[in-house]
Design an enzyme around this catalytic site. Structure first.
Site, mmCIF file in Angstrom:
data_model
loop_
_atom_site.group_PDB
_atom_site.id
_atom_site.type_symbol
_atom_site.label_atom_id
_atom_site.label_comp_id
_atom_site.label_asym_id
_atom_site.label_seq_id
_atom_site.Cartn_x
_atom_site.Cartn_y
_atom_site.Cartn_z
ATOM 1 N N CYS A 351 -12.150 -13.282 72.318
ATOM 2 C CA CYS A 351 -12.930 -14.439 71.882
ATOM 3 C C CYS A 351 -14.397 -14.122 71.581
ATOM 4 C CB CYS A 351 -12.870 -15.575 72.900
ATOM 5 S SG CYS A 351 -11.302 -15.709 73.741
ATOM 6 N N ARG A 380 -6.480 -6.090 81.347
ATOM 7 C CA ARG A 380 -6.756 -6.861 82.559
ATOM 8 C C ARG A 380 -6.113 -6.151 83.741
ATOM 9 N NH1 ARG A 380 -5.592 -12.904 80.033
ATOM 10 N NH2 ARG A 380 -6.976 -12.607 78.254
ATOM 11 N N GLN A 398 -2.810 -9.372 72.039
ATOM 12 C CA GLN A 398 -2.652 -10.786 71.707
ATOM 13 C C GLN A 398 -2.666 -10.947 70.191
ATOM 14 O OE1 GLN A 398 -6.165 -12.114 73.846
ATOM 15 N NE2 GLN A 398 -4.871 -13.031 75.430
ATOM 16 N N ASP A 400 -4.136 -12.902 68.342
ATOM 17 C CA ASP A 400 -5.205 -13.846 68.614
ATOM 18 C C ASP A 400 -5.815 -14.393 67.326
ATOM 19 O OD1 ASP A 400 -6.713 -15.245 70.362
ATOM 20 O OD2 ASP A 400 -7.739 -13.523 71.232
ATOM 21 N N HIS A 402 -9.150 -17.307 66.271
ATOM 22 C CA HIS A 402 -10.087 -18.363 66.611
ATOM 23 C C HIS A 402 -10.401 -19.151 65.363
ATOM 24 C CE1 HIS A 402 -10.352 -15.493 69.896
ATOM 25 N NE2 HIS A 402 -10.456 -16.584 70.632
ATOM 26 N N LYS A 486 -5.054 -26.878 76.910
ATOM 27 C CA LYS A 486 -4.231 -26.135 75.963
ATOM 28 C C LYS A 486 -2.807 -26.655 75.937
ATOM 29 C CE LYS A 486 -3.820 -22.526 79.447
ATOM 30 N NZ LYS A 486 -3.083 -21.300 79.590
ATOM 31 N N HIS A 532 -8.492 -21.710 70.084
ATOM 32 C CA HIS A 532 -7.915 -20.394 70.336
ATOM 33 C C HIS A 532 -6.414 -20.576 70.185
ATOM 34 C CE1 HIS A 532 -11.514 -19.202 72.984
ATOM 35 N NE2 HIS A 532 -11.651 -20.505 72.841
#
Length: 666
Positions: A351, A380, A398, A400, A402, A486, A532
RNA sequence: GCUGAUGUAGCUCAGUCGGUAGAGCACUUCCUUGGUAAGGAAGAGGUCAUCGGUUCAAGUCCGAUCAUCAGCUCCA
């Protein structure tokens, strides 16, 4: 039948099929079940009176409609398993006197009971407990409900049962309740709201399968208890069926199939939780990525790339740092010549990088929405006990994106993201997807950033979008991200465990922290809102669940090897190579098995490798310029010309094996 | 991270009471040239997870570490 000769009050009891029957006052559920049928009475677990499940021993006190609950229904299973957990506690108490009992509920697949005992339970103990449970069942003990004032119950558990856990529940959790109920079965008594089985005799088969640690009330600061898991059935046959189903599920385990089909590997030398994609698994991942990239291009996304590490200040600014500090790899510290230290973090999320891309230039309201997309690998440091093949890793990618948009675009954009996610799931054949609306927990404000107003607005937006998309969702309080609510898409693995895959999240917090702006039509700066979203969630987890979902029988477009050519003998090797070249040229992932083996063996091995098509060629085919096509798990599909066969495969690849295209609003 | 279990050949697993390592599959070579789920023979392959301890002697007993599995707590 219970009778009261003095006053023969008769109640009308309506059965589920609409028939009404008269019963004298005081008739119990068991009486009614017996009246309907012997067999039903034998299988009855409880009775639903006017929609409320109660014990079979409960008397009817008014006209009502009833339904006999059996083990076949989800409610019946829950009651059955809950009673089984009591019987287990009963057995444990007999075998290990002095054991104290915490919580013992029914769960989705069975039940557990948290036990506090000096004794460390072993697997041999479980067998002994199982035997004792069946023995208690054999005693045919009536399970009797007793109601008493809470104060009296506290006294009872303090002095008679000497169980501090039940006393705590009574003085704490149930402090608003005046009257509580106890369930007695001979020497054993538990605090419980019920309902329960009529008698212990209903329990015919039991399997205790696990012991694990749990904290009293799930609180790490409280004492550790031993949680014993089990499952029970009203017949031996049902237990056998259950165990067989478990065996089948184990065969689908993505870790097992991942090794057998050479999709991915894990190695302690690389590091735990860091999966490595083998050539065959990489094909699947690449196909999925291409599929989503293509779809995203169509929907107006812009691909970007960002590095795998970032300055620690970036994550402090985003606010991720404190929330993720438990699960981060330690920072990399770099000292320059003057000894000044700089710290970098392995990217735990994409992000902040994307936010900086957004703010790298002036944005006009006309430019919005801006959709930045990246297959971003993040790291992580998950707790060691949490790691699980591909579905829980320490490094994962991910899909991902945005989306930066104006308030008036927000709900539309959420809907678009939901639509994309659904499209992805439908294409991959996930029909049973649970959707969770993950909201914040107002009782735990420390877990979240942003003001109450912002949360209210964001949750309203998410709900509106979910409703507009006609999503059937359930609400998860406390499941929100720290920056916003979410919508999570959850799929089960082979063993029924749930995994969150796709997610769509609304964020009013990051735009503030990164001072993201756009120039509105009024010439003034305005704050965009960020969505997201990740339809797959993570490539690793998604493919892990996909492996279990398909049992390794991937649709043709994803299959690492789409076809294998199996020549019958050496004299057709040249012909087989010609076909391989033609299929290669057409873009089909094809292999050629030139080993000196019989055709039966080649077929067997191709079947075990779950290769969708086997192209078998011998003299007969060579002369006719044809191939004999065999489909995995189905068998011989007959003769085709090389061109026909190639087109058939290409067509199935192009349609992704779907007869109808998944619906989409885009 | 916690509780428990597990770790032997590339894979799946045997290995008794502590006495010095075994099978099947896979792999290599040879024979066999075949028609829709296993043709035959020979060979090669192991620091018994790692480190330490007990013992005349450890795959086996003890401890620590690492990894894996189940669950708990936490997350995509």
């Amino acid at each position: 039948m219970s009778q009261n000769l003095d006053q023969q009050v008769i109640f009308t009891v309506t059965l589920p099929d609409g028939t009404a029957k008269p019963f004298p006052a005081g008739s119990t559920g068991m009486d009614i079940a017996l009246e309907i049928g012997r067999r039903l009475a034998r299988e009855a677990v409880a009775i639903k009176i006017d929609g409320r499940a109660v014990n079979l021993s409960a008397p009817v006190t008014a006209d009502c409609s009833i339904e006999i609950i059996t083990f076949d229904s989800p409610e019946g299973k829950e009651i059955f398993w809950h009673s089984a957990s009591h019987i287990m506690a009963h057995a444990i108490e007999e075998l290990f006197p002095g054991s104290k009992f915490g919580a013992g509920p029914a769960i989705e697949q069975g039940f557990y009971y948290d036990v506090s005992s000096e004794h460390r339970f072993t697997e041999e103990d479980l067998k002994a407990i199982e035997e004792r449970m069946l023995q208690i069942a054999g005693r045919d003990i009536r399970i009797v409900r007793e109601e008493m004032p809470r104060v009296q119950a506290i006294e009872y558990f303090r002095t008679v049962r000497e169980d501090p856990y039940k006393v705590e529940i009574l003085t704490d959790t149930l402090k608003e309740t005046e009257t509580v109920s106890l369930y007695h079965e001979d020497g054993f008594t538990d605090l419980c709201s019920g309902p329960h089985l009529f008698s212990t005799a209903a329990l015919k088969a039991v399997s205790l399968f696990n012991i694990s640690a749990s904290y009293w009330r799930g609180d790490q600061s409280r004492e550790s208890m031993q949680r014993i898991y089990g499952i029970a059935f009203p017949s031996e046959k049902l237990l056998k069926a259950h165990l067989t189903a478990l065996e089948e599920a184990k065969k689908r385990d993505h870790r097992k199939l991942g090794q057998e089909l050479e999709l991915f590997m894990l190695s302690p030398e690389i590091g735990s939780g860091l999966p490595v994609w083998l050539p065959k698994g990489a094909v699947i991942r690449q196909e999925l990525e291409s599929f989503l990239k293509e779809e995203q291009r169509r929907r107006g996304y812009h691909p970007v790339y960002t590095p795998h590490i970032g300055n620690i200040n970036l994550y402090k600014r985003s606010g991720h740092y404190p929330y993720y500090s438990d699960s981060q790899f330690p920072p990399l510290t770099y000292h320059d010549e003057e000894g000044k230290a700089e710290q970098y973090l392995l990217k735990p999320m994409n992000c902040p990088h994307h936010h900086l891309i957004y703010s790298s230039k002036m944005r006009s309201y006309r430019d919005l929405p801006v959709r930045l997309a990246e297959f971003g690998t993040v790291y992580r440091h998950e707790q060691s006990g949490e790691l699980n093949g591909l579905v829980r890793a320490r490094g994962f990618t991910q899909d991902d994106s945005h989306i930066y948009c104006r308030p008036d675009q927000l709900v539309d954009e959420i809907c678009n993201a939901i639509d994309l996610t659904r499209y992805v799931f439908a294409t991959l054949g996930f029909t049973e997807v649970e959707t969770r609306l993950s909201l914040h927990d107002p009782l735990n404000p420390a877990k979240y950033g942003g003001t109450a107003d912002v949360w209210e607005q964001a949750e309203k937006d998410v709900k509106e979008a979910a409703d507009r998309m006609k999503i059937k969702y359930f609400i998860g309080i406390g499941e929100a991200s720290f920056y916003g609510p979410k919508i999570d898409f959850i799929v089960r693995d082979a063993l029924g465990r749930k995994w969150q895959l796709g997610t769509v999240q609304v964020d009013y917090v990051m735009p503030e922290r990164f001072d993201l702006t756009y120039i509105g039509s009024d010439g003034q700066k305005h704050r965009p809102i960020v969505i997201h979203r990740a339809p797959f969630g993570s490539m690793e987890r998604f493919i892990g669940v996909l492996i279990e979902h398909t049992a390794g029988n991937f649709p043709l477009w994803l299959a690492p090897v789409q076809a294998i050519i199996l020549p019958i003998a050496e004299d057709v090797h040249n012909y087989a190579a010609e076909i391989r070249d033609a299929m290669h040229a057409a873009g089909i992932r094809v292999e050629l098995d030139l080993r000196n083996e019989k055709i039966g063996r080649k077929i067997r091995e191709a079947e075990l490798a779950k290769i969708p098509f086997m192209v078998i060629v011998g003299q007969k085919e060579k002369e006719g310029g044809t191939v004999s096509l065999r489909r995995h798990r189905i068998g011989d599909e007959g003769a085709f010309s090389i061109q026909e066969m190639t087109e058939k495969l290409l067509n199935e690849i192009a349609t992704k094996g779907l007869t109808t295209k998944p619906t989409t609003n885009a």
